[in-house]
Design a protein around this motif. Structure first.
Motif, PDB file in Angstrom:
ATOM      1  N   ALA A   1      18.212  34.547   2.138  1.00  0.00           N
ATOM      2  CA  ALA A   1      19.205  35.605   2.314  1.00  0.00           C
ATOM      3  C   ALA A   1      19.504  35.777   3.805  1.00  0.00           C
ATOM      4  O   ALA A   1      18.597  35.783   4.627  1.00  0.00           O
ATOM      5  CB  ALA A   1      18.696  36.916   1.725  1.00  0.00           C
ATOM      6  N   GLU A   2      20.765  35.918   4.114  1.00  0.00           N
ATOM      7  CA  GLU A   2      21.173  36.076   5.501  1.00  0.00           C
ATOM      8  C   GLU A   2      21.118  37.527   5.962  1.00  0.00           C
ATOM      9  O   GLU A   2      21.529  37.828   7.080  1.00  0.00           O
ATOM     10  CB  GLU A   2      22.542  35.456   5.703  1.00  0.00           C
ATOM     11  CG  GLU A   2      22.491  33.951   5.520  1.00  0.00           C
ATOM     12  CD  GLU A   2      23.829  33.267   5.720  1.00  0.00           C
ATOM     13  OE1 GLU A   2      24.821  33.941   6.072  1.00  0.00           O
ATOM     14  OE2 GLU A   2      23.880  32.047   5.526  1.00  0.00           O
ATOM     15  N   THR A   3      20.584  38.411   5.132  1.00  0.00           N
ATOM     16  CA  THR A   3      20.397  39.801   5.548  1.00  0.00           C
ATOM     17  C   THR A   3      19.158  39.931   6.427  1.00  0.00           C
ATOM     18  O   THR A   3      19.044  40.874   7.188  1.00  0.00           O
ATOM     19  CB  THR A   3      20.267  40.739   4.335  1.00  0.00           C
ATOM     20  OG1 THR A   3      19.221  40.243   3.494  1.00  0.00           O
ATOM     21  CG2 THR A   3      21.565  40.821   3.566  1.00  0.00           C
ATOM     22  N   GLY A   4      18.227  38.980   6.320  1.00  0.00           N
ATOM     23  CA  GLY A   4      17.061  38.922   7.204  1.00  0.00           C
ATOM     24  C   GLY A   4      17.359  38.001   8.379  1.00  0.00           C
ATOM     25  O   GLY A   4      18.476  37.525   8.559  1.00  0.00           O
ATOM     26  N   GLU A   5      16.344  37.737   9.175  1.00  0.00           N
ATOM     27  CA  GLU A   5      16.495  36.831  10.304  1.00  0.00           C
ATOM     28  C   GLU A   5      16.630  35.391   9.812  1.00  0.00           C
ATOM     29  O   GLU A   5      16.057  35.015   8.798  1.00  0.00           O
ATOM     30  CB  GLU A   5      15.271  36.928  11.222  1.00  0.00           C
ATOM     31  CG  GLU A   5      15.099  38.275  11.878  1.00  0.00           C
ATOM     32  CD  GLU A   5      16.118  38.524  12.967  1.00  0.00           C
ATOM     33  OE1 GLU A   5      16.600  37.557  13.595  1.00  0.00           O
ATOM     34  OE2 GLU A   5      16.439  39.697  13.197  1.00  0.00           O
TER      35      GLU A   5
END
Length: 147
Positions: free
Chosen positions: A117-121
């Motif tokens: 997921a690109e919501t994390g780093e």
């Protein structure tokens, strides 16, 4: 021309040169690999770079991820030939990596999220010899890119 893309390309090229200068003069011996489609764990043998930094052993065509900084611990090793491109590959449940080496010739994106997921780093590293002794976050998954 001063364009953002040019600056980003120049920064990436400078980072690659910096990382490549830390490579040892000779390649490290490679450990046997697991059967096709399987994940292998290899015992680390570390060559020494010119600057005195010990690099973990990671053979050509492989992505190696170590659980601790400075290439310490038993690495997870993935071969380009047996890893799906453009697909999210999670490390074993509950596992994470804090250092990595990209010897695949393909760019690799390392994710904090086990689902990519690109919501994390996340960070994309160039192939052909990128050694990262300390990732800025715990890596739980990765993607190998076509190019």
């Amino acid at each position: 021309m001063n364009c953002p893309k040019g600056k980003a390309s120049a920064a990436l090229a400078a980072m690659t040169v910096l990382l490549l200068t830390a490579l040892p003069a000779t390649a490290a011996p490679t450990a046997p690999t697991a059967p096709a489609g399987a994940m292998a764990q290899t015992a680390p043998t570390a060559p020494t770079a010119a600057a005195g930094t010990a690099l973990g052993a990671c053979g050509p065509g492989r992505l190696c991820l170590w659980p601790k900084p400075d290439f310490k611990g038993r690495p997870w090793t993935y071969e380009l030939a047996t890893t799906d491109l453009d697909s999210c590959v999670a490390l074993p449940a509950g596992a994470s990596a804090q250092s990595l080496a990209v010897r695949t010739g393909r760019p690799v994106t390392a994710y904090q999220s086990a689902e990519c997921a690109e919501t994390g780093e996340f960070e994309t590293y160039p192939g052909r010899g990128t050694w990262v002794p300390q990732t800025p976050y715990e890596v739980r998954a990765f993607k190998l890119w076509e190019r």
